[in-house]
Design an enzyme around this catalytic site. Structure first.
Site, mmCIF file in Angstrom:
data_model
loop_
_atom_site.group_PDB
_atom_site.id
_atom_site.type_symbol
_atom_site.label_atom_id
_atom_site.label_comp_id
_atom_site.label_asym_id
_atom_site.label_seq_id
_atom_site.Cartn_x
_atom_site.Cartn_y
_atom_site.Cartn_z
ATOM 1 N N GLY A 289 1.043 5.569 24.164
ATOM 2 C CA GLY A 289 0.553 5.903 22.831
ATOM 3 C C GLY A 289 1.294 7.064 22.204
ATOM 4 O O GLY A 289 1.199 7.278 20.996
ATOM 5 N N GLY A 290 2.013 7.832 23.017
ATOM 6 C CA GLY A 290 2.837 8.907 22.491
ATOM 7 C C GLY A 290 2.053 10.028 21.846
ATOM 8 O O GLY A 290 0.841 10.175 22.024
ATOM 9 N N HIS B 71 -12.040 2.413 -14.127
ATOM 10 C CA HIS B 71 -12.758 3.553 -14.679
ATOM 11 C C HIS B 71 -14.151 3.603 -14.062
ATOM 12 O O HIS B 71 -14.807 2.569 -13.957
ATOM 13 C CB HIS B 71 -12.868 3.438 -16.200
ATOM 14 C CG HIS B 71 -13.683 4.509 -16.823
ATOM 15 N ND1 HIS B 71 -13.198 5.792 -17.017
ATOM 16 C CD2 HIS B 71 -14.962 4.505 -17.259
ATOM 17 C CE1 HIS B 71 -14.145 6.523 -17.563
ATOM 18 N NE2 HIS B 71 -15.232 5.776 -17.733
#
Length: 451
Positions: free
Chosen positions: A36-37, A437
């Site tokens: 996974g480093g 919006h």
């Protein structure tokens, strides 16, 4: 001497290379640490899990501006820490077992080149037709008198401490200092940041950097233009001797946190002995397809570039995979747009050209800055400090750079990243797209319309 078709050094983004298309090859991974480093184990992922908890604490304490009067009853550091690593830590063994169960040899000792395409791993040597080097980087520890005699933390260790210190001295003013300064301040520590430069986050657009420095100085003690001359142990922690514009002074703290940048791990694998050309910072030199100076050796991630970005390393991994599988159709990354974010408070995101670099290099540009406060959602947030900044080419009207400071910055910048990648003009992105919006994206829309 064992020979392979493919050997990968580093099980971070390098581990992502091995998809089913490589199943027929004899392959190996050399990883002396954890699968996974940096990102998974001591970088992006765990730090953001701490940041989310810190954001919750800060939001509660600052809700009074909205008429919601709340307080943080208690921060359970150990519960936060154990939630983070209780999820992360088991992934190493499962990843290792998965690779071995699927016929990949995994070496858990450090690999060092002894000759081009010859690797010493423990007591044996291995060779391969193809090597991919993805050994990552590590925290840089500056040469400060006394530092080797006092306890200190880096980003590798700070997240696993047992309790929040009463006070923390932070050496450095980059993104790691910004994120963890936010975390530990939110959890109750008194934070002092010691920065060599005139502002924090000096790599950001100067307007973003200045605003963040202003806001961070409201939360922490910030010493700018400061040089650490020595550190020493005290009965209650450490004393940091500092020379700065305010004069010589001593910062005393229970915990010392060193954030002085990162360096590639290419020295640990003896890249030079492997015939690999390095640049002045120790990164492996590659071409645009990530081929190195040694035929059959490729490199990616922090070992090969200066970005230190997981999403860039992942893109490089996908590219190298394609090139290994299709040598007749070698590709390069389609663009060099490298966006980034700093998950501090307020959040920061940036991509492309900064205004100071445009001025320095004599690049013509248009610039627009729009405050969150100009939007309805900014009103809802009672936001008075956040803004969106966009730089554009006055000739072809494409976006040269974008920089945001404020809530959701890392998300708000995405349409601008896409516009830069696709070569769209400010007119196309500003006028031809509907913006919901009253979402915060209206701040991006207003900046584009202003251009």
């Amino acid at each position: 001497m064992r020979h392979y078709d493919l050997v990968i050094l580093g099980a971070g983004s390098g581990n992502m290379l091995l998809t089913k298309e490589f199943a027929q090859l004899r392959t190996a991974i050399v990883e002396p640490d954890r699968f996974g480093g940096t990102c998974l184990n001591r970088g992006c992922i765990p730090s953001k899990m701490f940041v989310v908890a810190a954001d919750a604490a800060v939001s509660a304490r600052s809700a009074g501006r909205l008429g919601v009067h709340a307080a943080v009853e208690r921060v359970d550091w150990k519960a936060i820490r154990d939630r983070v690593f209780g999820r992360i830590d088991p992934l190493h063994e499962s990843a290792l077992d998965y690779r071995r169960d699927n016929g990949v040899d995994v070496y858990t000792e450090l690999g060092r080149f002894v000759a081009p395409k010859v690797l010493q791993v423990g007591d044996e040597q291995i060779t391969a037709d193809v090597f991919v080097v993805g050994v990552g980087s590590r925290p840089m520890v500056p040469d400060i008198p006394g530092l080797d005699t006092v306890p200190y933390h880096t980003s590798d260790t700070i997240m696993r401490i047992d309790e929040v210190p009463r006070s923390m001295a932070v050496i450095g003013g980059g993104y790691i200092a910004a994120e963890f300064g936010h975390v530990f301040d939110a959890f109750g520590a008194e934070v002092t940041v010691i920065q060599r430069g005139p502002r924090l986050l000096m790599a950001e657009d100067e307007q973003i950097s200045a605003r963040f420095t202003e806001l961070a100085s409201r939360r922490h003690r910030v010493l700018l233009g400061a040089t650490v001359t020595s550190v020493e142990r005290t009965a209650s922690g450490v004393a940091v001797a500092v020379t700065c514009a305010e004069g010589d002074q001593v910062v005393e703290a229970e915990t010392l946190f060193v954030c002085a940048g990162r360096r590639p791990n290419t020295d640990r694998m003896d890249a030079a002995a492997g015939g690999l050309e390095l640049d002045g910072h120790g990164h492996i030199v590659t071409d645009d397809a990530y081929r190195t100076s040694v035929p059959g050796v490729w490199a990616l991630g922090d070992a090969a570039n200066h970005f230190q970005l997981k999403h860039m390393a992942n893109a490089e991994s996908r590219l190298v995979r394609h090139n290994l599988l299709h040598p007749e159709d070698v590709r390069t990354l389609p663009n060099r747009v490298a966006p980034h974010a700093v998950f501090t408070s307020p959040q920061i995101a940036g991509v492309g050209l900064t205004e100071q670099v445009a001025r320095r290099d004599g690049i013509d540009y248009l610039v627009s800055v729009r405050d969150y406060a100009d939007t309805a959602y900014g009103w809802a947030l009672e936001d008075t400090t956040s803004f969106v900044k966009v730089l554009a080419d006055p000739a072809d009207r494409t976006i040269l750079g974008a920089h945001i400071i404020g809530p959701q910055a890392a998300t708000l910048i995405q349409p601008l990243i896409q516009a830069m990648t696709l070569g769209q003009t400010v007119d196309q992105v500003g006028r031809d797209v509907l913006y919901i919006h009253p979402a915060l994206t209206e701040a991006v829309e207003q900046a584009l319309l202003d251009l």
